[in-house]
Design a protein around this motif. Structure first.
Motif, PDB file in Angstrom:
ATOM      1  N   ASP A 290       0.826  -1.249  -0.019  1.00 14.11           N
ATOM      2  CA  ASP A 290       0.064  -0.054   0.063  1.00 14.11           C
ATOM      3  C   ASP A 290       0.971   1.273  -0.064  1.00 14.11           C
ATOM      4  O   ASP A 290       0.322   2.333  -0.508  1.00 14.11           O
ATOM      5  CB  ASP A 290      -1.120   0.004   1.240  1.00 14.11           C
ATOM      6  N   ASP A 291       2.134   1.235   0.488  1.00 10.20           N
ATOM      7  CA  ASP A 291       2.971   2.086   0.714  1.00 10.20           C
ATOM      8  C   ASP A 291       4.072   2.263  -0.427  1.00 10.20           C
ATOM      9  O   ASP A 291       5.015   3.165  -0.204  1.00 10.20           O
ATOM     10  CB  ASP A 291       3.424   2.642   2.082  1.00 10.20           C
ATOM     11  N   GLY A 292       3.933   1.352  -1.342  1.00  8.78           N
ATOM     12  CA  GLY A 292       4.979   1.422  -2.567  1.00  8.78           C
ATOM     13  C   GLY A 292       6.230   0.559  -1.969  1.00  8.78           C
ATOM     14  O   GLY A 292       7.269   0.921  -2.846  1.00  8.78           O
ATOM     15  N   ARG A 293       6.165  -0.393  -1.132  1.00  5.34           N
ATOM     16  CA  ARG A 293       7.320  -1.026  -0.388  1.00  5.34           C
ATOM     17  C   ARG A 293       7.177  -2.479  -0.820  1.00  5.34           C
ATOM     18  O   ARG A 293       7.132  -3.126   0.105  1.00  5.34           O
ATOM     19  CB  ARG A 293       7.829  -0.681   0.703  1.00  5.34           C
ATOM     20  N   ASP A 294       6.935  -2.814  -2.114  1.00  2.00           N
ATOM     21  CA  ASP A 294       6.722  -4.112  -2.407  1.00  2.00           C
ATOM     22  C   ASP A 294       7.999  -4.724  -2.583  1.00  2.00           C
ATOM     23  O   ASP A 294       8.977  -4.085  -3.094  1.00  2.00           O
ATOM     24  CB  ASP A 294       5.542  -4.346  -3.670  1.00  2.00           C
ATOM     25  N   CYS A 295       8.083  -6.014  -2.412  1.00  2.00           N
ATOM     26  CA  CYS A 295       9.271  -6.821  -2.458  1.00  2.00           C
ATOM     27  C   CYS A 295       9.361  -7.194  -4.191  1.00  2.00           C
ATOM     28  O   CYS A 295       8.451  -7.957  -4.600  1.00  2.00           O
ATOM     29  CB  CYS A 295       9.508  -8.019  -1.944  1.00  2.00           C
ATOM     30  N   SER A 296      10.727  -6.909  -4.590  1.00  2.00           N
ATOM     31  CA  SER A 296      10.925  -7.577  -6.202  1.00  2.00           C
ATOM     32  C   SER A 296      12.026  -8.674  -6.080  1.00  2.00           C
ATOM     33  O   SER A 296      12.978  -8.240  -5.165  1.00  2.00           O
ATOM     34  CB  SER A 296      11.224  -6.280  -6.976  1.00  2.00           C
ATOM     35  N   TYR A 297      11.964  -9.581  -7.165  1.00  2.00           N
ATOM     36  CA  TYR A 297      12.899 -10.260  -7.293  1.00  2.00           C
ATOM     37  C   TYR A 297      13.466 -10.318  -8.629  1.00  2.00           C
ATOM     38  O   TYR A 297      13.132  -9.763  -9.500  1.00  2.00           O
ATOM     39  CB  TYR A 297      12.486 -11.759  -7.110  1.00  2.00           C
ATOM     40  N   TYR A 298      14.823 -10.649  -8.754  1.00  2.00           N
ATOM     41  CA  TYR A 298      15.998 -10.489 -10.028  1.00  2.00           C
ATOM     42  C   TYR A 298      16.705 -11.623 -10.241  1.00  2.00           C
ATOM     43  O   TYR A 298      16.957 -12.505  -9.574  1.00  2.00           O
ATOM     44  CB  TYR A 298      16.832  -9.222  -9.659  1.00  2.00           C
ATOM     45  N   LYS A 299      16.939 -11.473 -11.609  1.00  2.00           N
ATOM     46  CA  LYS A 299      18.025 -12.695 -12.157  1.00  2.00           C
ATOM     47  C   LYS A 299      18.811 -11.762 -12.575  1.00  2.00           C
ATOM     48  O   LYS A 299      18.863 -10.599 -13.188  1.00  2.00           O
ATOM     49  CB  LYS A 299      17.434 -13.485 -13.281  1.00  2.00           C
ATOM     50  N   GLU A 300      20.271 -12.232 -12.539  1.00  2.00           N
ATOM     51  CA  GLU A 300      21.592 -11.535 -12.843  1.00  2.00           C
ATOM     52  C   GLU A 300      21.945 -12.235 -14.231  1.00  2.00           C
ATOM     53  O   GLU A 300      21.983 -13.334 -14.456  1.00  2.00           O
ATOM     54  CB  GLU A 300      22.743 -11.610 -11.709  1.00  2.00           C
ATOM     55  N   THR A 301      22.645 -11.344 -15.062  1.00  2.00           N
ATOM     56  CA  THR A 301      23.299 -11.781 -16.272  1.00  2.00           C
ATOM     57  C   THR A 301      24.519 -10.784 -16.510  1.00  2.00           C
ATOM     58  O   THR A 301      24.571  -9.790 -16.046  1.00  2.00           O
ATOM     59  CB  THR A 301      22.427 -11.559 -17.409  1.00  2.00           C
ATOM     60  N   PRO A 302      25.778 -11.361 -16.950  1.00  2.00           N
ATOM     61  CA  PRO A 302      26.782 -10.781 -17.326  1.00  2.00           C
ATOM     62  C   PRO A 302      26.473  -9.528 -18.337  1.00  2.00           C
ATOM     63  O   PRO A 302      25.621  -9.250 -18.763  1.00  2.00           O
ATOM     64  CB  PRO A 302      27.803 -11.739 -17.901  1.00  2.00           C
ATOM     65  N   CYS A 303      27.639  -8.479 -17.991  1.00  2.00           N
ATOM     66  CA  CYS A 303      27.600  -7.153 -18.747  1.00  2.00           C
ATOM     67  C   CYS A 303      28.513  -7.479 -19.901  1.00  2.00           C
ATOM     68  O   CYS A 303      29.150  -6.684 -20.243  1.00  2.00           O
ATOM     69  CB  CYS A 303      27.769  -6.038 -18.060  1.00  2.00           C
ATOM     70  N   LEU A 304      28.157  -8.519 -20.741  1.00  2.00           N
ATOM     71  CA  LEU A 304      29.145  -8.810 -21.746  1.00  2.00           C
ATOM     72  C   LEU A 304      28.934  -7.464 -23.046  1.00  2.00           C
ATOM     73  O   LEU A 304      29.978  -7.002 -23.667  1.00  2.00           O
ATOM     74  CB  LEU A 304      28.947  -9.940 -22.637  1.00  2.00           C
ATOM     75  N   ASN A 305      27.863  -7.286 -23.193  1.00  2.00           N
ATOM     76  CA  ASN A 305      27.652  -6.025 -24.286  1.00  2.00           C
ATOM     77  C   ASN A 305      27.938  -4.508 -23.585  1.00  2.00           C
ATOM     78  O   ASN A 305      27.791  -3.710 -24.256  1.00  2.00           O
ATOM     79  CB  ASN A 305      25.960  -6.088 -24.496  1.00  2.00           C
ATOM     80  N   LEU A 306      28.507  -4.588 -22.459  1.00  2.00           N
ATOM     81  CA  LEU A 306      28.986  -3.179 -21.797  1.00  2.00           C
ATOM     82  C   LEU A 306      30.442  -3.012 -22.582  1.00  2.00           C
ATOM     83  O   LEU A 306      30.826  -1.936 -22.478  1.00  2.00           O
ATOM     84  CB  LEU A 306      28.794  -3.345 -20.563  1.00  2.00           C
ATOM     85  N   LEU A 307      31.184  -3.898 -22.902  1.00  2.00           N
ATOM     86  CA  LEU A 307      32.722  -3.920 -23.337  1.00  2.00           C
ATOM     87  C   LEU A 307      32.746  -2.873 -24.327  1.00  2.00           C
ATOM     88  O   LEU A 307      34.141  -2.245 -24.438  1.00  2.00           O
ATOM     89  CB  LEU A 307      33.171  -5.301 -23.795  1.00  2.00           C
ATOM     90  N   ASP A 308      31.741  -2.655 -25.203  1.00  2.00           N
ATOM     91  CA  ASP A 308      32.073  -1.624 -26.332  1.00  2.00           C
ATOM     92  C   ASP A 308      31.413  -0.026 -26.077  1.00  2.00           C
ATOM     93  O   ASP A 308      31.512   0.627 -26.866  1.00  2.00           O
ATOM     94  CB  ASP A 308      31.661  -2.299 -27.644  1.00  2.00           C
ATOM     95  N   ARG A 309      30.910   0.005 -24.949  1.00  2.00           N
ATOM     96  CA  ARG A 309      30.265   1.090 -24.761  1.00  2.00           C
ATOM     97  C   ARG A 309      31.223   2.239 -23.793  1.00  2.00           C
ATOM     98  O   ARG A 309      31.679   2.153 -22.639  1.00  2.00           O
ATOM     99  CB  ARG A 309      28.854   0.982 -23.593  1.00  2.00           C
ATOM    100  N   GLU A 310      31.489   3.037 -24.720  1.00  2.00           N
ATOM    101  CA  GLU A 310      32.589   4.159 -24.231  1.00  2.00           C
ATOM    102  C   GLU A 310      31.959   4.865 -22.792  1.00  2.00           C
ATOM    103  O   GLU A 310      32.782   5.300 -22.015  1.00  2.00           O
ATOM    104  CB  GLU A 310      32.944   5.071 -25.085  1.00  2.00           C
ATOM    105  N   GLU A 311      30.678   5.063 -22.853  1.00  2.00           N
ATOM    106  CA  GLU A 311      29.881   5.931 -21.812  1.00  2.00           C
ATOM    107  C   GLU A 311      30.323   5.372 -20.330  1.00  2.00           C
ATOM    108  O   GLU A 311      30.095   6.053 -19.370  1.00  2.00           O
ATOM    109  CB  GLU A 311      28.488   6.053 -22.221  1.00  2.00           C
ATOM    110  N   ILE A 312      30.701   4.037 -20.150  1.00  2.00           N
ATOM    111  CA  ILE A 312      30.702   3.622 -18.849  1.00  2.00           C
ATOM    112  C   ILE A 312      31.977   3.136 -18.332  1.00  2.00           C
ATOM    113  O   ILE A 312      32.205   2.295 -17.645  1.00  2.00           O
ATOM    114  CB  ILE A 312      29.694   2.388 -18.647  1.00  2.00           C
TER     115      ILE A 312
END
Length: 294
Positions: A233-255
């Motif tokens: 009711d107050d916007g504090r619901d629990c969320s669940y996640y899966k993780e994946t490697p950041c392979l596609n980040l290797l070519d992003r100069e921004e990060i």
């Protein structure tokens, strides 16, 4: 053996009729319903049976400190309050909540029947904070989940567990930190094994490893001090996640600035509530606390 049966405390997960949208993807949420549950623990013999119900001085100090620390939904505890509550929690022993390493549940040779399930017992729950104990059989997992707008103190009381935790790198409006699948970039904050007794860990709304996962290496128990508690009711619901490697980040100069510090990054994508998150609830039967404001 002693059977502790709840009066319908928490937490069997069932399908719900609502969903939360993330971009073009809809994440179906699930709702908790009350259910009786059993947890068999062999208590050590005590000369005075009334001693099991007495007030724990340390637990009472934790409760009284929480009254001062947690001042409302939008308030993050100040550094001095955090330090004081951590000092009290660091001094806690299992007996402060009625536990002992001699309980059969914590014997290393104990084997769970079927899929290991986590059990919880709520000591106290109010509008500003909650005190809850979690019992994990060996190999049980509390999947990767978040604590929106919460500050959480975790004290491992018995056993050994592996903890992995993340924080979001940047807010949602940083488009280059969001993958095409609407995953968000997160930075690894902890990935290590903890054995009781150890120091209290603290997470905050945006730091300290707000998104975390617990895996029991041996049967273990930990106390969570959560402020404020989960509340849909107050916007504090629990969320669940899966993780994946950041392979596609290797070519992003921004990060490049993020990669330069040598830290580990992962995409975290919200998922439907996993089966492993289902818990059984039991009634808390340890030392009591006195709420002078009640």
């Amino acid at each position: 053996m002693m059977t502790v049966e709840s009066s319908g405390l928490v937490e069997q997960i069932t399908k719900s009729d609502h969903a939360v949208g993330i971009g073009d993807k809809v994440i179906a949420k699930k709702r908790c319903v009350k259910k009786k549950a059993r947890l068999q623990l062999k208590r050590p013999a005590v000369r005075d049976q009334a001693a099991a119900a007495v007030v724990s001085t340390t637990l009472q100090k934790v409760f009284d400190s929480c009254r001062r620390v947690f001042k409302g939904a939008a308030a993050v505890p100040c550094a001095a309050d955090v330090q004081n509550l951590c000092r009290i929690l660091d001094g806690m022993i299992p007996e402060d909540v009625g536990l002992s390493k001699d309980l059969q549940f914590f014997k290393p040779k104990t084997e769970a029947e079927g899929t290991p399930r986590v059990t919880s017992a709520t000591i106290y729950k109010g509008h500003n904070f909650e005190l809850c104990i979690f019992f994990l059989p060996a190999s049980a997992v509390i999947p990767l989940h978040n604590h929106p707008e919460m500050t959480v103190f975790s004290k491992l009381l018995l056993g050994t567990m592996h903890i992995k935790s993340y924080d979001w790198v940047d807010p949602l409006n940083s488009d280059f930190l969001i993958s095409p699948s609407k995953s968000r970039l997160a930075k690894l904050k902890a990935n290590r094994i903890f054995t009781a007794p150890c120091d209290t860990s603290v997470l905050y709304p945006t730091s300290g490893g707000n998104i975390h996962e617990f895996t029991a290496i041996t049967p273990c128990a930990f106390l969570d001090v959560i402020g404020p508690p989960y509340s849909k009711d107050d916007g504090r619901d629990c969320s669940y996640y899966k993780e994946t490697p950041c392979l596609n980040l290797l070519d992003r100069e921004e990060i490049e600035e993020y990669k330069a510090d040598g830290s580990c990054y992962r995409w975290l994508e919200e998922i439907e509530t996993p089966k492993e998150s289902e818990m059984d609830g039991i009634e808390y039967m340890g030392p009591k606390i006195i709420d002078s404001t009640a």
